[in-house]
Motif scaffolding. Structure first.
Motif, PDB file in Angstrom:
ATOM      1  N   ILE A  49      40.272 -18.484 -16.861  1.00  0.00           N
ATOM      2  CA  ILE A  49      41.363 -19.113 -16.107  1.00  0.00           C
ATOM      3  C   ILE A  49      41.391 -20.582 -16.498  1.00  0.00           C
ATOM      4  CG2 ILE A  49      41.171 -17.520 -14.159  1.00  0.00           C
ATOM      5  CD1 ILE A  49      39.835 -19.880 -12.587  1.00  0.00           C
ATOM      6  N   GLU A  50      42.406 -21.283 -16.020  1.00  0.00           N
ATOM      7  CA  GLU A  50      42.500 -22.724 -16.256  1.00  0.00           C
ATOM      8  C   GLU A  50      41.946 -23.494 -15.059  1.00  0.00           C
ATOM      9  OE1 GLU A  50      46.335 -22.839 -19.215  1.00  0.00           O
ATOM     10  OE2 GLU A  50      46.723 -22.862 -17.063  1.00  0.00           O
ATOM     11  N   TYR A  51      41.440 -24.698 -15.324  1.00  0.00           N
ATOM     12  CA  TYR A  51      40.861 -25.531 -14.264  1.00  0.00           C
ATOM     13  C   TYR A  51      41.802 -25.687 -13.070  1.00  0.00           C
ATOM     14  CZ  TYR A  51      36.851 -26.998 -17.007  1.00  0.00           C
ATOM     15  OH  TYR A  51      35.679 -27.012 -17.713  1.00  0.00           O
ATOM     16  N   GLY A  52      43.086 -25.774 -13.320  1.00  0.00           N
ATOM     17  CA  GLY A  52      44.048 -25.963 -12.242  1.00  0.00           C
ATOM     18  C   GLY A  52      44.068 -24.820 -11.235  1.00  0.00           C
ATOM     19  N   TRP A  53      43.470 -23.685 -11.554  1.00  0.00           N
ATOM     20  CA  TRP A  53      43.449 -22.530 -10.662  1.00  0.00           C
ATOM     21  C   TRP A  53      42.109 -22.311  -9.982  1.00  0.00           C
ATOM     22  CZ3 TRP A  53      47.481 -19.789  -8.956  1.00  0.00           C
ATOM     23  CH2 TRP A  53      48.699 -20.027  -9.586  1.00  0.00           C
ATOM     24  N   LEU A  54      41.133 -23.147 -10.279  1.00  0.00           N
ATOM     25  CA  LEU A  54      39.803 -22.943  -9.715  1.00  0.00           C
ATOM     26  C   LEU A  54      39.797 -23.072  -8.187  1.00  0.00           C
ATOM     27  CD1 LEU A  54      36.880 -22.285 -10.245  1.00  0.00           C
ATOM     28  CD2 LEU A  54      36.469 -24.723 -10.676  1.00  0.00           C
ATOM     29  N   ALA A  55      40.493 -24.052  -7.642  1.00  0.00           N
ATOM     30  CA  ALA A  55      40.529 -24.207  -6.179  1.00  0.00           C
ATOM     31  C   ALA A  55      41.141 -22.972  -5.520  1.00  0.00           C
ATOM     32  CB  ALA A  55      41.302 -25.468  -5.790  1.00  0.00           C
ATOM     33  N   ALA A  56      42.203 -22.433  -6.102  1.00  0.00           N
ATOM     34  CA  ALA A  56      42.824 -21.226  -5.547  1.00  0.00           C
ATOM     35  C   ALA A  56      41.875 -20.034  -5.647  1.00  0.00           C
ATOM     36  CB  ALA A  56      44.136 -20.924  -6.252  1.00  0.00           C
ATOM     37  N   MET A  57      41.107 -19.931  -6.733  1.00  0.00           N
ATOM     38  CA  MET A  57      40.118 -18.850  -6.868  1.00  0.00           C
ATOM     39  C   MET A  57      39.092 -18.917  -5.742  1.00  0.00           C
ATOM     40  SD  MET A  57      40.206 -16.605  -9.461  1.00  0.00           S
ATOM     41  CE  MET A  57      38.516 -16.138  -9.799  1.00  0.00           C
ATOM     42  N   GLU A 117      31.522 -12.625 -17.043  1.00  0.00           N
ATOM     43  CA  GLU A 117      31.476 -14.070 -17.240  1.00  0.00           C
ATOM     44  C   GLU A 117      32.865 -14.636 -16.965  1.00  0.00           C
ATOM     45  OE1 GLU A 117      31.103 -16.904 -21.061  1.00  0.00           O
ATOM     46  OE2 GLU A 117      29.397 -15.564 -20.730  1.00  0.00           O
ATOM     47  N   LEU A 118      32.934 -15.628 -16.093  1.00  0.00           N
ATOM     48  CA  LEU A 118      34.199 -16.279 -15.777  1.00  0.00           C
ATOM     49  C   LEU A 118      34.192 -17.653 -16.430  1.00  0.00           C
ATOM     50  CD1 LEU A 118      36.898 -16.217 -14.253  1.00  0.00           C
ATOM     51  CD2 LEU A 118      35.717 -17.237 -12.304  1.00  0.00           C
ATOM     52  N   ARG A 119      35.133 -17.866 -17.331  1.00  0.00           N
ATOM     53  CA  ARG A 119      35.248 -19.150 -18.016  1.00  0.00           C
ATOM     54  C   ARG A 119      36.418 -19.921 -17.438  1.00  0.00           C
ATOM     55  NH1 ARG A 119      34.315 -17.127 -24.263  1.00  0.00           N
ATOM     56  NH2 ARG A 119      32.227 -16.240 -23.849  1.00  0.00           N
ATOM     57  N   VAL A 120      36.201 -21.201 -17.223  1.00  0.00           N
ATOM     58  CA  VAL A 120      37.250 -22.084 -16.718  1.00  0.00           C
ATOM     59  C   VAL A 120      37.575 -23.046 -17.853  1.00  0.00           C
ATOM     60  CG1 VAL A 120      37.932 -23.673 -14.904  1.00  0.00           C
ATOM     61  CG2 VAL A 120      36.317 -21.836 -14.390  1.00  0.00           C
ATOM     62  N   LEU A 121      38.815 -22.982 -18.322  1.00  0.00           N
ATOM     63  CA  LEU A 121      39.238 -23.706 -19.515  1.00  0.00           C
ATOM     64  C   LEU A 121      40.353 -24.691 -19.192  1.00  0.00           C
ATOM     65  CD1 LEU A 121      39.546 -20.530 -21.793  1.00  0.00           C
ATOM     66  CD2 LEU A 121      37.558 -22.044 -21.560  1.00  0.00           C
ATOM     67  N   GLY A 122      40.506 -25.674 -20.010  1.00  0.00           N
ATOM     68  CA  GLY A 122      41.622 -26.603 -19.856  1.00  0.00           C
ATOM     69  C   GLY A 122      42.949 -25.951 -20.195  1.00  0.00           C
ATOM     70  N   ASN A 123      42.929 -24.993 -21.103  1.00  0.00           N
ATOM     71  CA  ASN A 123      44.129 -24.313 -21.557  1.00  0.00           C
ATOM     72  C   ASN A 123      43.716 -22.917 -22.022  1.00  0.00           C
ATOM     73  OD1 ASN A 123      46.232 -23.509 -23.660  1.00  0.00           O
ATOM     74  ND2 ASN A 123      47.174 -25.340 -22.786  1.00  0.00           N
ATOM     75  N   LEU A 178      50.584 -14.936 -17.808  1.00  0.00           N
ATOM     76  CA  LEU A 178      50.445 -16.009 -18.796  1.00  0.00           C
ATOM     77  C   LEU A 178      51.639 -16.955 -18.797  1.00  0.00           C
ATOM     78  CD1 LEU A 178      48.754 -14.107 -21.753  1.00  0.00           C
ATOM     79  CD2 LEU A 178      47.702 -15.677 -20.099  1.00  0.00           C
ATOM     80  N   GLN A 179      52.764 -16.503 -18.262  1.00  0.00           N
ATOM     81  CA  GLN A 179      53.914 -17.408 -18.152  1.00  0.00           C
ATOM     82  C   GLN A 179      53.606 -18.567 -17.206  1.00  0.00           C
ATOM     83  OE1 GLN A 179      53.805 -14.326 -16.837  1.00  0.00           O
ATOM     84  NE2 GLN A 179      54.753 -14.324 -14.807  1.00  0.00           N
ATOM     85  N   ASN A 180      52.574 -18.431 -16.372  1.00  0.00           N
ATOM     86  CA  ASN A 180      52.183 -19.494 -15.444  1.00  0.00           C
ATOM     87  C   ASN A 180      51.108 -20.415 -16.029  1.00  0.00           C
ATOM     88  OD1 ASN A 180      53.923 -18.314 -13.618  1.00  0.00           O
ATOM     89  ND2 ASN A 180      52.329 -17.236 -12.520  1.00  0.00           N
ATOM     90  N   ALA A 181      50.674 -20.134 -17.246  1.00  0.00           N
ATOM     91  CA  ALA A 181      49.648 -20.957 -17.889  1.00  0.00           C
ATOM     92  C   ALA A 181      50.252 -22.280 -18.363  1.00  0.00           C
ATOM     93  CB  ALA A 181      49.045 -20.218 -19.083  1.00  0.00           C
ATOM     94  N   ARG A 182      49.370 -23.232 -18.578  1.00  0.00           N
ATOM     95  CA  ARG A 182      49.816 -24.496 -19.165  1.00  0.00           C
ATOM     96  C   ARG A 182      50.410 -24.197 -20.533  1.00  0.00           C
ATOM     97  NH1 ARG A 182      45.676 -29.194 -18.867  1.00  0.00           N
ATOM     98  NH2 ARG A 182      47.556 -30.023 -19.777  1.00  0.00           N
ATOM     99  N   PRO A 183      51.295 -25.057 -21.014  1.00  0.00           N
ATOM    100  CA  PRO A 183      51.862 -24.805 -22.343  1.00  0.00           C
ATOM    101  C   PRO A 183      50.779 -24.859 -23.422  1.00  0.00           C
ATOM    102  CG  PRO A 183      52.786 -26.812 -21.370  1.00  0.00           C
ATOM    103  CD  PRO A 183      51.815 -26.254 -20.386  1.00  0.00           C
ATOM    104  N   ARG A 184      51.070 -24.216 -24.521  1.00  0.00           N
ATOM    105  CA  ARG A 184      50.173 -24.327 -25.672  1.00  0.00           C
ATOM    106  C   ARG A 184      50.067 -25.801 -26.053  1.00  0.00           C
ATOM    107  NH1 ARG A 184      49.043 -19.820 -28.573  1.00  0.00           N
ATOM    108  NH2 ARG A 184      50.092 -17.918 -27.904  1.00  0.00           N
ATOM    109  N   PRO A 185      48.921 -26.217 -26.539  1.00  0.00           N
ATOM    110  CA  PRO A 185      48.815 -27.624 -26.984  1.00  0.00           C
ATOM    111  C   PRO A 185      49.939 -27.942 -27.970  1.00  0.00           C
ATOM    112  CG  PRO A 185      46.660 -26.592 -26.950  1.00  0.00           C
ATOM    113  CD  PRO A 185      47.666 -25.497 -26.689  1.00  0.00           C
ATOM    114  N   GLY A 186      50.593 -29.057 -27.732  1.00  0.00           N
ATOM    115  CA  GLY A 186      51.702 -29.472 -28.591  1.00  0.00           C
ATOM    116  C   GLY A 186      53.058 -28.949 -28.165  1.00  0.00           C
ATOM    117  N   GLU A 187      53.094 -28.011 -27.199  1.00  0.00           N
ATOM    118  CA  GLU A 187      54.367 -27.475 -26.714  1.00  0.00           C
ATOM    119  C   GLU A 187      54.667 -28.079 -25.347  1.00  0.00           C
ATOM    120  OE1 GLU A 187      54.350 -23.233 -26.524  1.00  0.00           O
ATOM    121  OE2 GLU A 187      54.066 -22.996 -28.677  1.00  0.00           O
TER     122      GLU A 187
END
Length: 178
Positions: free
Chosen positions: A79-87, A140-146, A166-175
């Motif tokens: 998941i992304e860091y922005g979702w850790l609090a909700a988890m 294993e649960l990984r918390v990623l920036g993207n 995945l439509q709720n994920a942060r944009p790809r780097p550079g997008e």
């Protein structure tokens, strides 16, 4: 929190549902209306807040030794860091159903579907601490920036993989978001 033999489950943040009506999911690529559930193998894919983007990868019989080593575990969720609090704070519930009215859906049977309304035989069960659930299951649960680097790597590998919301994920780097 997995279904028992002969059961499927539906995970929801709403503990008040008494009857599930077939519907066309907002992200559906097919026109048929279904009641959606999962079996024990796919239940961990839903140990998340509903709208949380997540990517999952796991070892399958065809997984190469190189891909197995690069994953570092038999199953990894990201998941992304922005979702850790909700988890940590979401209240998720599991509705149990008899599996008999449901059939596998999709080429990889990633879900179970029924075409008639379904009423759970009892109230939903609180799922509890989602982080602990992952740990207890050896996932294993990984918390990623993207998420996109992980998604791209596992989709090019010999691992089994899935992405949800995945439509709720942060944009790809550079997008940029539209």
């Amino acid at each position: 929190m997995r279904p028992a033999p002969g059961e499927v489950v539906h995970f929801s943040e709403d503990p008040t549902i008494t009857r599930f009506e077939p519907h066309v999911a907002a992200t559906a690529q097919q026109p048929e209306a279904y009641v959606w559930a999962v079996d024990t193998g796919r239940a961990p894919d839903y140990w998340f807040p509903r709208q949380c983007p997540r990517a999952m990868a796991w070892v399958v019989p065809a997984t190469t030794e190189a891909d197995r080593s690069s994953l570092g575990a038999a199953r990894v969720h990201a998941i992304e860091y922005g979702w850790l609090a909700a988890m940590r704070s979401v209240r998720l519930y599991a509705y149990r159903f008899a599996a008999s009215p449901f059939r596998p859906f999709g080429a990889h049977a990633h879900a179970m579907v029924a075409t008639k309304p379904a009423s759970p035989p009892g109230p939903p069960e609180p799922v509890g601490d989602l982080l602990a659930l992952h740990a207890d299951a050896g996932i294993e649960l990984r918390v990623l920036g993207n998420l996109w680097g992980f998604v791209d790597a596992v989709s090019r590998s010999s691992l089994g993989f899935s992405g949800i919301r995945l439509q709720n994920a942060r944009p790809r780097p550079g997008e940029l978001h539209p």
